[in-house]
Design a protein around this motif. Structure first.
Motif, mmCIF file in Angstrom:
data_model
loop_
_atom_site.group_PDB
_atom_site.id
_atom_site.type_symbol
_atom_site.label_atom_id
_atom_site.label_comp_id
_atom_site.label_asym_id
_atom_site.label_seq_id
_atom_site.Cartn_x
_atom_site.Cartn_y
_atom_site.Cartn_z
ATOM 1 N N SER A 174 -3.889 -9.440 -26.014
ATOM 2 C CA SER A 174 -2.658 -9.161 -25.269
ATOM 3 C C SER A 174 -2.530 -10.073 -24.055
ATOM 4 O O SER A 174 -3.510 -10.290 -23.342
ATOM 5 N N ALA A 175 -1.315 -10.565 -23.836
ATOM 6 C CA ALA A 175 -1.011 -11.231 -22.569
ATOM 7 C C ALA A 175 -1.039 -10.134 -21.505
ATOM 8 O O ALA A 175 -0.847 -8.961 -21.809
ATOM 9 N N LEU A 176 -1.295 -10.507 -20.276
ATOM 10 C CA LEU A 176 -1.346 -9.540 -19.180
ATOM 11 C C LEU A 176 -0.298 -9.892 -18.137
ATOM 12 O O LEU A 176 -0.034 -11.066 -17.881
ATOM 13 N N TYR A 177 0.262 -8.839 -17.517
ATOM 14 C CA TYR A 177 1.269 -9.002 -16.482
ATOM 15 C C TYR A 177 0.908 -8.071 -15.342
ATOM 16 O O TYR A 177 0.344 -6.997 -15.562
ATOM 17 N N ALA A 178 1.223 -8.462 -14.119
ATOM 18 C CA ALA A 178 0.894 -7.622 -12.968
ATOM 19 C C ALA A 178 2.028 -7.641 -11.959
ATOM 20 O O ALA A 178 2.798 -8.606 -11.873
ATOM 21 N N ARG A 179 2.095 -6.562 -11.194
ATOM 22 C CA ARG A 179 3.075 -6.421 -10.114
ATOM 23 C C ARG A 179 2.347 -5.837 -8.920
ATOM 24 O O ARG A 179 1.607 -4.862 -9.047
ATOM 25 N N ARG A 180 2.571 -6.451 -7.769
ATOM 26 C CA ARG A 180 1.988 -5.940 -6.533
ATOM 27 C C ARG A 180 3.098 -5.543 -5.585
ATOM 28 O O ARG A 180 4.006 -6.329 -5.308
ATOM 29 N N GLU A 181 3.026 -4.312 -5.116
ATOM 30 C CA GLU A 181 3.956 -3.779 -4.112
ATOM 31 C C GLU A 181 3.105 -3.315 -2.944
ATOM 32 O O GLU A 181 2.440 -2.283 -3.039
ATOM 33 N N ASN A 194 0.115 -2.583 -1.030
ATOM 34 C CA ASN A 194 -1.281 -2.473 -1.460
ATOM 35 C C ASN A 194 -1.430 -1.953 -2.880
ATOM 36 O O ASN A 194 -2.542 -1.867 -3.391
ATOM 37 N N ASP A 195 -0.323 -1.576 -3.514
ATOM 38 C CA ASP A 195 -0.385 -1.065 -4.880
ATOM 39 C C ASP A 195 -0.286 -2.214 -5.869
ATOM 40 O O ASP A 195 0.586 -3.079 -5.746
ATOM 41 N N LYS A 196 -1.161 -2.197 -6.866
ATOM 42 C CA LYS A 196 -1.145 -3.239 -7.888
ATOM 43 C C LYS A 196 -1.219 -2.592 -9.261
ATOM 44 O O LYS A 196 -2.119 -1.805 -9.538
ATOM 45 N N LEU A 228 -3.815 0.740 -12.439
ATOM 46 C CA LEU A 228 -3.151 0.870 -11.148
ATOM 47 C C LEU A 228 -4.227 0.948 -10.080
ATOM 48 O O LEU A 228 -5.173 1.734 -10.207
ATOM 49 N N TYR A 229 -4.078 0.143 -9.038
ATOM 50 C CA TYR A 229 -5.065 0.112 -7.961
ATOM 51 C C TYR A 229 -4.381 0.206 -6.608
ATOM 52 O O TYR A 229 -3.280 -0.312 -6.427
ATOM 53 N N ASP A 230 -5.063 0.838 -5.677
ATOM 54 C CA ASP A 230 -4.682 0.814 -4.272
ATOM 55 C C ASP A 230 -5.638 -0.180 -3.633
ATOM 56 O O ASP A 230 -6.825 0.119 -3.427
ATOM 57 N N LEU A 231 -5.168 -1.385 -3.367
ATOM 58 C CA LEU A 231 -6.034 -2.464 -2.894
ATOM 59 C C LEU A 231 -6.596 -2.220 -1.501
ATOM 60 O O LEU A 231 -7.608 -2.817 -1.139
ATOM 61 N N GLU A 232 -5.967 -1.347 -0.733
ATOM 62 C CA GLU A 232 -6.512 -1.025 0.586
ATOM 63 C C GLU A 232 -7.774 -0.175 0.434
ATOM 64 O O GLU A 232 -8.761 -0.398 1.110
ATOM 65 N N MET A 254 -4.452 9.182 -13.063
ATOM 66 C CA MET A 254 -4.274 10.189 -12.011
ATOM 67 C C MET A 254 -2.890 10.110 -11.375
ATOM 68 O O MET A 254 -2.405 11.091 -10.828
ATOM 69 N N GLN A 255 -2.284 8.929 -11.416
ATOM 70 C CA GLN A 255 -0.961 8.739 -10.805
ATOM 71 C C GLN A 255 0.004 8.216 -11.870
ATOM 72 O O GLN A 255 0.550 7.122 -11.768
ATOM 73 N N GLY A 256 0.212 9.041 -12.884
ATOM 74 C CA GLY A 256 1.024 8.654 -14.036
ATOM 75 C C GLY A 256 2.452 8.276 -13.693
ATOM 76 O O GLY A 256 2.995 7.319 -14.246
ATOM 77 N N GLU A 257 3.073 9.040 -12.768
ATOM 78 C CA GLU A 257 4.458 8.729 -12.401
ATOM 79 C C GLU A 257 4.565 7.366 -11.731
ATOM 80 O O GLU A 257 5.454 6.572 -12.030
ATOM 81 N N LYS A 258 3.644 7.093 -10.802
ATOM 82 C CA LYS A 258 3.659 5.796 -10.113
ATOM 83 C C LYS A 258 3.359 4.676 -11.114
ATOM 84 O O LYS A 258 3.986 3.620 -11.082
ATOM 85 N N THR A 259 2.426 4.914 -12.016
ATOM 86 C CA THR A 259 2.086 3.923 -13.038
ATOM 87 C C THR A 259 3.303 3.600 -13.886
ATOM 88 O O THR A 259 3.624 2.425 -14.115
#
Length: 182
Positions: free
Chosen positions: A113-120, A122-124, A133-137, A149-154
């Protein structure tokens, strides 16, 4: 050389890399396969005497799409209309700004699979066969995915990533890039 020809005060020097290196983190020895910070974060140095104070540090996340608008700003010229990115030394901040990354290498070279990412902020979010989904802080090493754990945000970040990717391949955006010689 610049000092000898009297160009020190009117020269902007920009140095950046095109990628980071995995160096074994997340099992990636080099780069291109994954989208964790060690592979997508790059050094970006700017020297502009009289325009940027030595030691200035831009703390907000940035992207390579910011290079041209930043250089244009330092040179006192307008960036082309519609160009992505922002002048990193301009005063205005956009707290809603999202950064995009992709790697097609796993698909092109291995049929994965190709991979894609979005950072908002500290959220990635990483769009992968198993979304991450990661909280980079809290987790700068991207070790503990919060996706389940954070399905809606994901889900929300996944939808936003899809919309962002669609906007990037609009015909007018491709024409702008082609017209600018990119």
């Amino acid at each position: 050389m610049l000092a000898r020809i009297g160009a020190t005060d009117r020269t902007v020097i920009v140095v950046l890399a095109d990628h980071g290196e995995g160096l074994g983190d997340h099992g990636e020895e080099e780069h291109g396969l994954l989208l964790y910070e060690e592979s997508v974060a790059i050094p970006f140095f700017v020297v502009a005497p009289g325009k940027i104070a030595p030691g200035t540090l831009v703390k907000t996340p940035a992207s390579v799409v910011d290079v041209v608008p930043t250089v244009c700003g330092l040179l006192g010229i307008e960036a082309p209309a519609g160009m992505q990115g922002r002048d990193l030394f301009a005063r205005e901040e956009d707290p809603t700004r999202a950064l995009y990354a992709e790697t097609l290498y796993p698909h092109e070279e291995f049929g994965w699979s190709a991979l894609y990412a979005r950072r908002e902020g500290n959220d990635k979010y990483i769009a992968a066969p198993t979304p991450e989904l990661y909280d980079l802080e809290v987790d700068p090493g991207e070790r503990d995915s919060l996706a389940t754990m954070q399905g809606e945000k994901t889900s929300a970040m996944g939808r936003a990533l899809f919309e962002q990717a669609q906007a990037m391949v609009r015909e007018e955006n491709l024409a702008l890039a082609a017209g600018f010689g990119l």
